[in-house]
Design a protein around this motif. Structure first.
Motif, PDB file in Angstrom:
ATOM      1  N   THR B 113       0.822  -1.212   0.000  1.00 56.64           N
ATOM      2  CA  THR B 113       0.000   0.000   0.000  1.00 56.64           C
ATOM      3  C   THR B 113       0.865   1.275   0.000  1.00 56.64           C
ATOM      4  OG1 THR B 113      -0.118   0.316   2.403  1.00 56.64           O
ATOM      5  CG2 THR B 113      -1.714  -1.212   1.433  1.00 56.64           C
ATOM      6  N   LEU B 114       2.158   1.113   0.258  1.00 57.66           N
ATOM      7  CA  LEU B 114       3.015   2.303   0.367  1.00 57.66           C
ATOM      8  C   LEU B 114       3.392   2.842  -1.004  1.00 57.66           C
ATOM      9  CD1 LEU B 114       5.409   1.223   3.272  1.00 57.66           C
ATOM     10  CD2 LEU B 114       3.517   2.866   3.397  1.00 57.66           C
ATOM     11  N   ASP B 115       3.482   4.149  -1.091  1.00 54.91           N
ATOM     12  CA  ASP B 115       3.830   4.836  -2.333  1.00 54.91           C
ATOM     13  C   ASP B 115       5.363   4.874  -2.456  1.00 54.91           C
ATOM     14  OD1 ASP B 115       4.364   6.682  -4.322  1.00 54.91           O
ATOM     15  OD2 ASP B 115       2.718   8.020  -3.739  1.00 54.91           O
ATOM     16  N   ASP B 116       5.887   4.296  -3.537  1.00 53.34           N
ATOM     17  CA  ASP B 116       7.349   4.215  -3.708  1.00 53.34           C
ATOM     18  C   ASP B 116       8.004   5.593  -3.776  1.00 53.34           C
ATOM     19  OD1 ASP B 116       7.044   1.538  -3.717  1.00 53.34           O
ATOM     20  OD2 ASP B 116       7.527   1.231  -5.839  1.00 53.34           O
ATOM     21  N   LYS B 117       7.208   6.601  -4.122  1.00 55.29           N
ATOM     22  CA  LYS B 117       7.771   7.953  -4.200  1.00 55.29           C
ATOM     23  C   LYS B 117       8.196   8.440  -2.799  1.00 55.29           C
ATOM     24  CE  LYS B 117       6.325  12.613  -5.409  1.00 55.29           C
ATOM     25  NZ  LYS B 117       5.119  13.407  -5.499  1.00 55.29           N
ATOM     26  N   PHE B 118       7.398   8.079  -1.823  1.00 55.50           N
ATOM     27  CA  PHE B 118       7.697   8.545  -0.460  1.00 55.50           C
ATOM     28  C   PHE B 118       8.397   7.480   0.388  1.00 55.50           C
ATOM     29  CE2 PHE B 118       4.051  11.088  -1.887  1.00 55.50           C
ATOM     30  CZ  PHE B 118       4.609  12.357  -1.759  1.00 55.50           C
ATOM     31  N   PHE B 119       8.200   6.250   0.031  1.00 54.43           N
ATOM     32  CA  PHE B 119       8.878   5.147   0.734  1.00 54.43           C
ATOM     33  C   PHE B 119       9.670   4.379  -0.329  1.00 54.43           C
ATOM     34  CE2 PHE B 119       5.212   6.295   3.248  1.00 54.43           C
ATOM     35  CZ  PHE B 119       5.684   6.273   4.551  1.00 54.43           C
ATOM     36  N   PRO B 120      10.777   4.965  -0.802  1.00 55.82           N
ATOM     37  CA  PRO B 120      11.475   4.396  -1.956  1.00 55.82           C
ATOM     38  C   PRO B 120      11.953   2.958  -1.697  1.00 55.82           C
ATOM     39  CG  PRO B 120      12.344   6.570  -1.400  1.00 55.82           C
ATOM     40  CD  PRO B 120      11.453   6.150  -0.275  1.00 55.82           C
ATOM     41  N   ARG B 121      11.882   2.154  -2.744  1.00 52.85           N
ATOM     42  CA  ARG B 121      12.441   0.788  -2.661  1.00 52.85           C
ATOM     43  C   ARG B 121      13.946   0.911  -2.419  1.00 52.85           C
ATOM     44  NH1 ARG B 121       8.442  -3.280  -2.521  1.00 52.85           N
ATOM     45  NH2 ARG B 121       6.633  -2.275  -3.466  1.00 52.85           N
ATOM     46  N   LEU B 136       6.138  -5.256  16.775  1.00 53.36           N
ATOM     47  CA  LEU B 136       6.443  -4.088  15.965  1.00 53.36           C
ATOM     48  C   LEU B 136       7.923  -4.017  15.604  1.00 53.36           C
ATOM     49  CD1 LEU B 136       4.848  -1.658  14.894  1.00 53.36           C
ATOM     50  CD2 LEU B 136       5.503  -0.423  16.945  1.00 53.36           C
ATOM     51  N   ARG B 137       8.767  -4.326  16.581  1.00 55.28           N
ATOM     52  CA  ARG B 137      10.207  -4.214  16.361  1.00 55.28           C
ATOM     53  C   ARG B 137      10.647  -5.101  15.191  1.00 55.28           C
ATOM     54  NH1 ARG B 137      14.448  -5.880  15.224  1.00 55.28           N
ATOM     55  NH2 ARG B 137      16.479  -5.520  16.169  1.00 55.28           N
ATOM     56  N   LEU B 138      10.183  -6.379  15.198  1.00 58.28           N
ATOM     57  CA  LEU B 138      10.556  -7.302  14.119  1.00 58.28           C
ATOM     58  C   LEU B 138       9.834  -6.949  12.827  1.00 58.28           C
ATOM     59  CD1 LEU B 138      10.565 -10.829  15.781  1.00 58.28           C
ATOM     60  CD2 LEU B 138      12.517  -9.462  15.054  1.00 58.28           C
ATOM     61  N   ALA B 139       8.560  -6.495  12.978  1.00 60.09           N
ATOM     62  CA  ALA B 139       7.735  -6.248  11.802  1.00 60.09           C
ATOM     63  C   ALA B 139       8.294  -5.097  10.971  1.00 60.09           C
ATOM     64  CB  ALA B 139       6.305  -5.941  12.241  1.00 60.09           C
ATOM     65  N   ILE B 140       8.732  -4.039  11.638  1.00 53.36           N
ATOM     66  CA  ILE B 140       9.256  -2.886  10.893  1.00 53.36           C
ATOM     67  C   ILE B 140      10.561  -3.277  10.187  1.00 53.36           C
ATOM     68  CG2 ILE B 140      10.062  -0.488  11.042  1.00 53.36           C
ATOM     69  CD1 ILE B 140       7.157  -0.671  11.749  1.00 53.36           C
ATOM     70  N   GLU B 141      11.360  -4.038  10.884  1.00 47.45           N
ATOM     71  CA  GLU B 141      12.614  -4.481  10.258  1.00 47.45           C
ATOM     72  C   GLU B 141      12.308  -5.336   9.027  1.00 47.45           C
ATOM     73  OE1 GLU B 141      15.432  -6.537  12.815  1.00 47.45           O
ATOM     74  OE2 GLU B 141      16.974  -5.365  11.766  1.00 47.45           O
ATOM     75  N   HIS B 142      11.288  -6.191   9.159  1.00 49.78           N
ATOM     76  CA  HIS B 142      10.894  -7.025   8.024  1.00 49.78           C
ATOM     77  C   HIS B 142      10.395  -6.152   6.877  1.00 49.78           C
ATOM     78  CE1 HIS B 142       9.555 -10.576   5.916  1.00 49.78           C
ATOM     79  NE2 HIS B 142       8.333 -10.072   5.804  1.00 49.78           N
ATOM     80  N   LEU B 143       9.614  -5.131   7.217  1.00 50.33           N
ATOM     81  CA  LEU B 143       9.087  -4.217   6.191  1.00 50.33           C
ATOM     82  C   LEU B 143      10.245  -3.560   5.430  1.00 50.33           C
ATOM     83  CD1 LEU B 143       6.673  -2.573   4.960  1.00 50.33           C
ATOM     84  CD2 LEU B 143       7.012  -0.944   6.823  1.00 50.33           C
ATOM     85  N   ALA B 144      11.237  -3.086   6.184  1.00 56.82           N
ATOM     86  CA  ALA B 144      12.393  -2.442   5.549  1.00 56.82           C
ATOM     87  C   ALA B 144      13.092  -3.424   4.611  1.00 56.82           C
ATOM     88  CB  ALA B 144      13.356  -1.940   6.616  1.00 56.82           C
ATOM     89  N   GLN B 145      13.247  -4.651   5.103  1.00 55.51           N
ATOM     90  CA  GLN B 145      13.977  -5.652   4.310  1.00 55.51           C
ATOM     91  C   GLN B 145      13.193  -6.062   3.073  1.00 55.51           C
ATOM     92  OE1 GLN B 145      14.929  -8.663   7.195  1.00 55.51           O
ATOM     93  NE2 GLN B 145      16.594  -7.450   8.089  1.00 55.51           N
ATOM     94  N   VAL B 146      11.865  -6.235   3.238  1.00 56.62           N
ATOM     95  CA  VAL B 146      11.016  -6.609   2.103  1.00 56.62           C
ATOM     96  C   VAL B 146      11.126  -5.554   1.005  1.00 56.62           C
ATOM     97  CG1 VAL B 146       8.550  -6.603   1.452  1.00 56.62           C
ATOM     98  CG2 VAL B 146       9.367  -8.085   3.271  1.00 56.62           C
ATOM     99  N   ARG B 147      11.306  -4.298   1.430  1.00 48.46           N
ATOM    100  CA  ARG B 147      11.392  -3.198   0.455  1.00 48.46           C
ATOM    101  C   ARG B 147      12.840  -2.945   0.018  1.00 48.46           C
ATOM    102  NH1 ARG B 147       6.770  -0.705  -0.186  1.00 48.46           N
ATOM    103  NH2 ARG B 147       7.673   1.254  -0.921  1.00 48.46           N
ATOM    104  N   GLY B 148      13.742  -3.817   0.462  1.00 46.03           N
ATOM    105  CA  GLY B 148      15.107  -3.743  -0.046  1.00 46.03           C
ATOM    106  C   GLY B 148      16.054  -2.885   0.757  1.00 46.03           C
ATOM    107  N   GLY B 149      15.637  -2.470   1.960  1.00 45.94           N
ATOM    108  CA  GLY B 149      16.509  -1.635   2.790  1.00 45.94           C
ATOM    109  C   GLY B 149      16.873  -2.336   4.086  1.00 45.94           C
ATOM    110  N   VAL B 150      17.492  -1.557   4.985  1.00 45.59           N
ATOM    111  CA  VAL B 150      17.762  -2.075   6.331  1.00 45.59           C
ATOM    112  C   VAL B 150      17.082  -1.152   7.325  1.00 45.59           C
ATOM    113  CG1 VAL B 150      19.969  -3.120   5.713  1.00 45.59           C
ATOM    114  CG2 VAL B 150      19.910  -0.750   6.568  1.00 45.59           C
ATOM    115  N   CYS B 151      17.013  -1.616   8.578  1.00 42.67           N
ATOM    116  CA  CYS B 151      16.307  -0.826   9.586  1.00 42.67           C
ATOM    117  C   CYS B 151      17.216  -0.549  10.777  1.00 42.67           C
ATOM    118  CB  CYS B 151      15.069  -1.591  10.036  1.00 42.67           C
ATOM    119  SG  CYS B 151      14.056  -0.659  11.164  1.00 42.67           S
ATOM    120  N   TYR B 152      17.304   0.720  11.162  1.00 44.81           N
ATOM    121  CA  TYR B 152      18.021   1.118  12.384  1.00 44.81           C
ATOM    122  C   TYR B 152      16.998   1.228  13.528  1.00 44.81           C
ATOM    123  CZ  TYR B 152      21.799   2.265   9.197  1.00 44.81           C
ATOM    124  OH  TYR B 152      22.776   2.183   8.254  1.00 44.81           O
TER     125      TYR B 152
END
Lengths: 474, 354
Positions: B113-121, B136-152
């Motif tokens: 559902t996220l817009d790639d313009k504001f949440f770039p892959r 939440l802690r694991l879920a956000i990290e997973h979200l970042a990874q699914v979109r090709g990034g890492v999470c701090y």
């Protein structure tokens, strides 16, 4: 017709919040206005930029500020001024009606307070002269000048004065008004029931030519008030002993606590006590007994019960009247629960004292009229200060009468905002002058509520806002 | 899909989940025992979502404290290691739920559902919110990874904040908030990060430390506490300066993540959330008769039903109230608007500084 929506003013710019509080007519329950509410984050954001407001106000020469202040007074008293977000305006009569509807003050008291605020505008030169002891205000604005032939320099301790206002009396706004005339912008959090008065004062100042940036007006909740106080460089708040204690060691916050104002009669005058009953009664009843300068204790060396009885006979005649009755003296309570609590506290603490007004009244102390709750004037005869009602003040005309030998009075009265001492005894007058318990002293039969504009009381606003520094120029 | 097709899909999903959880082959001891005790087999009586209300009382949150977690393990997952996630709580035993992939699935779906313009892959994320035993802690990290990034991450213990607020230690609570926000600001200054998860209060506080869009943030996914329309507007217009996208969500350990639709001027900044149906269903019910769904535009208490193979929670009464909203956009089912703490809860709800 849509409700008048009172804005937030963010450094003079009107802002419509999605959070609103609905103000209702206390008597009929009809909606009177919506008031936009500021969120705490907004306040923190705006306060970080408040120095721009001070810069804008400093651009205006001191003499021009005073001229515009006088003009603002005329506008405040006589003109129709902006009120709502959708271009709504408010005439002086509408101001009285709105104020009365949401605070419970009768029209007569609203008008009285309106006149008092109007005087602050027009008497500003005398007020500032009293506060600064005759300094050249242009020197204050510029930061340097001459006074009595000496070089003087002052600097502002704050970019703005924050004021958390109560709703008990519109006249309380007179306390912050000199700030803008002294070149210090204001950040006002209005009382819930009276946003009308500070907003109308602000609009009068702006209409007279003051820079709008000098006025921030933030109706907000507790979180917002706390945010304002945390960020304030200088703040005025009103509260009880707990509030006073909380900020005791905080030099940036000046707390206006309970007044505990008193009338004292000396040995030399007490035989003629009947002559002073009118002065004492006015001290207790003026402005519906809602001010900190209303007397709440009468201290006499003898005839205590007689004096209490005499006052009770006068005060028991005062009854609630319709809100638009020109002879109305008492104010309804915006929050009826407050009246219930006060009524119950007095009854609970009464044993050992005597409510001399009770047998003289037609009914109970608590009265309802036009769906509004009132407390009728109450005079209690206490034997001494140790009685729980001996040194109390409430938000209606209430006084205890206490018998204390003149020689013991000053050691027993405790902190008192105003003391009217009815005496001609120079020796005792000298002791009164030396007392550290008295903030404002009236010598002779002057009601406690009479204010002289060149006599600052409750802390000197100029000294709170400015500091003098030593200066030399080669 | 239209609302009636969505309702049919939900009914079919209900039948499938009931069949799963009440079969001795796949169900968990908790629900199999429940069926035994109640003397009825939901597989025979529950044919639709509406039937759940007739057949099940409200799921009690105490069961999530008192029951051993093993009793919620479906036989079909026996032997597979699982996560234990916790909700709220300041004292005593916290509520817990078990999970295998539900939390990952929720966030994978949310990612779409996220817009790639504001949440770039490929962009990196900062997670400035409750950590510890929360999904939440694991879920956000997973979200970042699914979109090709890492999470701090920055540590944040919301239970400690709640305790401080309960004890009226506001100064300490503020210092803790400062401590958390400073760490977030430091990471933002020193690492290239474009996406942020945080809570409304922390976003506000972060915005007092630095200019969030200037720090490189393009999109903010926000959740955790109540967001009034004024707060949403303030965060969008002032803290993010309309330059970074603000995506409010409503979620918790039991439900997953309810997403919002992009707001229009007519919304007056009032956010509406849509549950990840059919895996979870939100209903706004009349607090005095919780079998009755309130009308559109009316307020009531939020009731959650979770229907996944991992976890079955029927009719759980949330500690929130909300306005029932119409289906909208990609969501062909009811939404919940202006979610706020439910007024008449036994214990006073404390919204922390987080």
């Amino acid at each position: 017709m849509s409700l008048c929506h009172l804005p937030i003013l963010r450094a003079g710019a009107a802002y419509e919040s999605l959070d609103t509080v609905e103000l209702k007519d206390l008597r009929g329950g009809a909606s009177v206005a919506l008031v936009s509410q500021a969120n705490a984050g907004m306040l923190r954001r705006d306060m970080a930029k408040i120095s721009a407001a001070r810069r804008a106000l400093r651009e205006v020469p001191a003499a021009q500020l005073l001229d515009m202040c006088r003009r603002a007074g005329e506008l405040f008293l006589c003109e129709t001024l902006p009120t709502g977000l959708n271009g709504e305006k408010q005439s002086p009569q509408q101001y009285i009606q709105n104020l009365s509807a949401t605070t419970g003050l009768p029209h007569a008291l609203c008008r009285l307070n309106m006149g008092k605020v109007g005087q602050v505008f027009t008497q500003m030169p005398q007020i500032l002269s009293g506060l600064t002891r005759g300094l050249d205000l242009e020197s204050v604005r510029r930061g340097q000048g001459e006074h009595d032939g000496a070089l003087v320099s002052f600097y502002a301790l704050a970019d703005a004065l924050t004021v958390i206002l109560p709703s008990n009396s519109p006249g309380v706004n007179s306390i912050w008004m000199p700030s803008v005339a002294l070149g210090i912008p204001v950040v006002l959090k209005p009382g819930r029931e009276d946003p009308w008065t500070p907003l109308r004062i602000i609009q009068a100042f702006i209409a007279a030519g003051y820079p709008p940036q000098a006025f921030s007006f933030y109706p907000t909740d507790h979180e917002g008030s706390n945010a304002l106080l945390q960020l304030a460089q200088r703040a005025l708040i009103f509260g009880d002993e707990n509030t006073v204690a909380r900020y005791e060691n905080n030099p940036t916050v000046q707390v206006h606590g309970p007044g505990r104002s008193k009338v004292l009669i000396g040995d030399d005058c007490v035989e003629n006590w009947r002559e002073y009953l009118d002065v004492i009664a006015e001290s207790i009843v003026a402005n519906g007994g809602r001010s900190c300068i209303n007397a709440s204790t009468v201290v006499v060396p003898k005839y205590g019960r007689e004096i209490a009885q005499g006052l009770a006979e006068k005060l028991a005649k005062i009854e609630p009247r319709l809100h638009d009755d020109e002879n109305a003296v008492l104010a309804g309570f915006a929050n009826p629960k407050m009246a219930d609590i006060i009524d119950a506290v007095i009854d609970a603490d009464l044993p050992g004292a005597e409510d001399l007004t009770a047998p003289l009244r037609a009914g109970a102390r608590r009265v309802e009229l036009e769906n509004s709750t009132y407390l009728c004037p109450t005079v209690v005869w206490c034997r001494d200060f140790s009685h729980p009602l001996g040194n109390r003040e409430f938000l209606f005309p209430f006084a205890s009468v206490i018998e204390v030998p003149q020689s013991k009075m000053l050691e027993q009265i405790g902190p008192s905002l105003v003391v009217t001492a009815i005496t001609r005894d120079e020796k005792w007058i000298d002791e009164l002058l030396q007392s550290r318990m008295i903030d404002r002293l009236n010598i002779g039969p002057i009601p406690t509520n009479r204010v002289q504009w060149d006599q600052p009381h409750e802390g000197n606003l100029f000294e709170f806002l400015y500091k003098r520094r030593a200066i030399a120029r080669a | 899909m239209n609302p009636s097709e969505a309702a049919c899909q939900l009914d079919a999903h209900v039948r499938e989940m009931i069949a799963w959880h009440f079969s001795s082959e796949t169900g968990c001891p908790f629900w199999l025992d429940w069926a035994k005790k109640s003397g009825s087999d939901p597989r025979e009586t529950v044919r639709s979502f509406e039937d759940l209300t007739r057949h099940f009382e409200h799921f009690e949150d105490e069961w999530l404290r008192d029951e051993p977690n093993e009793r919620f393990v479906p036989r079909a997952f026996a032997g597979q290691p699982y996560y234990i996630f916790e909700t709220g709580g300041t004292t005593g035993m916290p509520k817990q739920r078990i999970s295998w992939r539900d939390h990952l699935l929720d966030y994978e779906e949310f990612s779409d559902t996220l817009d790639d313009k504001f949440f770039p892959r490929g962009a990196n994320w900062l997670m400035l919110g409750p950590t510890g035993p929360r999904r939440l802690r694991l879920a956000i990290e997973h979200l970042a990874q699914v979109r090709g990034g890492v999470c701090y991450h920055v540590d944040l213990d919301p239970r400690w904040v709640k305790r401080l607020i309960e004890a009226k230690e506001f100064d300490v609570a503020n210092r803790y908030k400062e401590h958390v926000v400073e760490q977030g600001a430091t990471i933002l200054k020193n690492r290239k990060i474009e996406c942020l998860f945080t809570t409304p209060k922390l976003l506000e506080a972060l915005g007092e430390k630095l200019d969030v869009p200037d720090a490189g943030i393009k999109g903010v996914f926000c959740g955790g506490t109540q967001m009034t329309p004024q707060v949403v507007r303030f965060l969008t217009e002032e803290v993010l300066d309309n330059r970074a996208q603000f995506v409010p969500t409503y979620g918790n350990t039991l439900m997953g993540l309810a997403c919002s639709v992009p707001m229009t001027a007519e919304d007056r900044w009032s956010v509406t959330y849509y549950a990840p149906q059919p895996r979870a269903v939100l209903r706004v019910v009349d607090p005095s008769d919780t079998t009755r769904t309130v009308g559109y535009g009316e307020s009531g208490r939020v009731e959650l039903t979770t229907l996944t193979q991992e976890f079955f929670v029927p009719r759980f009464l949330e500690r929130d109230e909300a306005i029932r909203r119409e289906p909208r956009g990609r969501y062909c089912w009811d939404g919940v608007g202006e979610v706020r703490p439910f007024g008449q809860m036994e214990k006073k709800t404390i919204e922390g500084v987080y």
